[in-house]
Each structure stands twice: as C-alpha cells, then as structure tokens.
Design an enzyme around this catalytic site. Structure first.
Site, PDB file in Angstrom:
ATOM      1  N   ASN A 225       0.834  -1.205   0.000  1.00 34.52           N
ATOM      2  CA  ASN A 225       0.000   0.000   0.000  1.00 34.52           C
ATOM      3  C   ASN A 225       0.867   1.251   0.000  1.00 34.52           C
ATOM      4  OD1 ASN A 225       0.636  -0.857   2.685  1.00 34.52           O
ATOM      5  ND2 ASN A 225      -1.010   0.376   3.535  1.00 34.52           N
TER       6      ASN A 225
ATOM      7  N   GLU B 109       0.343   5.323   0.717  1.00 35.14           N
ATOM      8  CA  GLU B 109      -0.505   6.420   1.185  1.00 35.14           C
ATOM      9  C   GLU B 109       0.162   7.747   0.856  1.00 35.14           C
ATOM     10  OE1 GLU B 109      -1.074   5.618   5.361  1.00 35.14           O
ATOM     11  OE2 GLU B 109      -2.205   3.772   4.940  1.00 35.14           O
TER      12      GLU B 109
ATOM     13  N   CYS C 111      -4.185   0.598  -2.460  1.00 35.00           N
ATOM     14  CA  CYS C 111      -3.949  -0.629  -1.689  1.00 35.00           C
ATOM     15  C   CYS C 111      -2.891  -1.504  -2.355  1.00 35.00           C
ATOM     16  CB  CYS C 111      -5.225  -1.443  -1.585  1.00 35.00           C
ATOM     17  SG  CYS C 111      -6.550  -0.658  -0.671  1.00 35.00           S
TER      18      CYS C 111
ATOM     19  N   GLU D  41      -3.014  -4.600  -3.134  1.00 36.26           N
ATOM     20  CA  GLU D  41      -3.531  -5.500  -4.172  1.00 36.26           C
ATOM     21  C   GLU D  41      -3.589  -4.807  -5.531  1.00 36.26           C
ATOM     22  OE1 GLU D  41      -4.720  -4.879  -1.153  1.00 36.26           O
ATOM     23  OE2 GLU D  41      -6.059  -6.448  -0.447  1.00 36.26           O
TER      24      GLU D  41
ATOM     25  N   CYS E 204     -10.256  -4.841  -0.034  1.00 38.75           N
ATOM     26  CA  CYS E 204     -11.387  -3.906   0.051  1.00 38.75           C
ATOM     27  C   CYS E 204     -12.239  -4.036  -1.214  1.00 38.75           C
ATOM     28  CB  CYS E 204     -10.876  -2.477   0.221  1.00 38.75           C
ATOM     29  SG  CYS E 204     -10.222  -1.747  -1.304  1.00 38.75           S
TER      30      CYS E 204
ATOM     31  N   CYS F 184     -10.553  -3.095  -4.537  1.00 31.48           N
ATOM     32  CA  CYS F 184      -9.577  -4.110  -4.968  1.00 31.48           C
ATOM     33  C   CYS F 184     -10.266  -5.368  -5.475  1.00 31.48           C
ATOM     34  CB  CYS F 184      -8.623  -4.438  -3.826  1.00 31.48           C
ATOM     35  SG  CYS F 184      -7.461  -3.105  -3.485  1.00 31.48           S
TER      36      CYS F 184
HETATM   37  N1  THU Z   1      -5.107  -1.654   2.643  1.00 30.41           N
HETATM   38  C1  THU Z   1      -4.523  -2.448   1.700  1.00 30.41           C
HETATM   39  O1  THU Z   1      -3.483  -2.111   1.137  1.00 30.41           O
HETATM   40  N2  THU Z   1      -5.132  -3.610   1.385  1.00 30.41           N
HETATM   41  C2  THU Z   1      -6.217  -4.116   2.031  1.00 30.41           C
HETATM   42  O2  THU Z   1      -6.648  -5.217   1.718  1.00 30.41           O
HETATM   43  C3  THU Z   1      -6.859  -3.346   3.099  1.00 30.41           C
HETATM   44  C4  THU Z   1      -6.360  -1.971   3.280  1.00 30.41           C
HETATM   45  C5  THU Z   1      -4.418  -0.434   3.027  1.00 30.41           C
HETATM   46  C6  THU Z   1      -5.040   0.857   2.581  1.00 30.41           C
HETATM   47  C7  THU Z   1      -4.486   1.823   3.636  1.00 30.41           C
HETATM   48  O3  THU Z   1      -3.196   2.247   3.216  1.00 30.41           O
HETATM   49  C8  THU Z   1      -4.326   0.989   4.875  1.00 30.41           C
HETATM   50  O4  THU Z   1      -4.356  -0.359   4.451  1.00 30.41           O
HETATM   51  C9  THU Z   1      -5.415   1.217   5.909  1.00 30.41           C
HETATM   52  O5  THU Z   1      -6.673   1.072   5.348  1.00 30.41           O
END
Ligand code: THU
Length: 130
Positions: A43, A45, A54, A56, A87, A90
């Site tokens: 991920n 941010e 994310c 994925e 999520c 994804c």
């Molecule tokens: N996140 C993912 O990368 N994959 C998931 O399956 C769930 C959430 C990340 C997004 C964000 O950077 C952090 O987790 C918190 O939501």
C-alpha cells in the site's frame, strides 16, 4: 493450516516496503501469474489520504504494466490476527483483470484464510455486462 508458501513469503517481503505514513497499517500483496511469475505490491498512502492505493491494486497494475494478463492466485499479508481481505475497490479490479483468483490471506507467521474471489464478490459488474 500451513504457515507459508512462496507467494505468501513474497507478500510478506513486499509489505516491508509499504508507505503507510498515515495509518501505520502496512499491507503486502503478491500475485501469481499462470506461468508462475510473482508480482508484488504494497500500500502507498499520501497526504491527500484519498489517493491511497492498496497493495492489491499496486500488484495488479504493476503486473498488467509488465504485460501479464492471466493470474492464478493473490496473497494478502498484514500484521493482524484477523485476516485482512481485499477492500471493495480491490475486489473489483482483481475480478476484472484476474477473474476467479484463489485469495490467500496471511499474517507474518500464519496463513489465516483461503477464498475464491467469486465468493468475495458475488454478482460482479464486469465487461460482459457492457
Ligand atoms: N489496505 C490495503 O493495502 N489492502 C487491504 O486489503 C486493506 C487496506 C491499506 C489501505 C491503507 O493504506 C491501509 O491499508 C489502511 O486502510
């Protein structure tokens, strides 16, 4: 349940690159193509929060951009006891480009779940409906 496989190990390593500046929640993903290639993501941010992507989707977009088009499995790793499933956004992208993947959920030490993507995204919208 088994504690690991190479795809999960790749997702664990990818997680270490996560840019989780705001949530602190690091996620790693690894996609396995039908020819056995592994493509990873983490991920990422940023200060807008909303442009976060994310692990994925990073893995899938990397794979597509490298020419891969057929996939077997995806592994998702977070440092949590409970599984971290993809999520909604994804699930949609994994479905459209990866079809009915085997989804392997894991944490740093154990595999915590196995799912078919079609079970995680019932009644999907995709190009067949256009
Ligand atoms: N996140 C993912 O990368 N994959 C998931 O399956 C769930 C959430 C990340 C997004 C964000 O950077 C952090 O987790 C918190 O939501």
């Amino acid at each position: 349940m088994a504690t690991s496989d190479p795809l999960v190990d790749a997702a664990r390593r990818a997680r270490e690159h996560a840019v989780a500046t705001f949530s602190g929640f690091k996620v790693g993903a690894a996609l396995e193509t039908t020819d056995g290639t592994i493509v990873t993501g983490c991920n990422v941010e940023n200060a807008t929060y909303g442009l976060t992507i994310c692990a994925e989707r990073v893995a899938m977009f990397k794979a597509l951009s490298e020419g891969h088009r057929a996939f077997r499995r995806v592994a998702v790793v977070a440092d949590t006891e409970a599984p971290t499933p993809p999520c909604g956004a994804c699930r949609q992208i994994l479905w459209e480009f990866g079809a009915d993947l085997d989804v392997v959920l894991a944490n740093l030490t154990a595999i915590t779940g196995h799912h078919r993507l079609e079970d995680l995204l019932p009644l999907p919208f995709d190009a067949r409906l256009l």
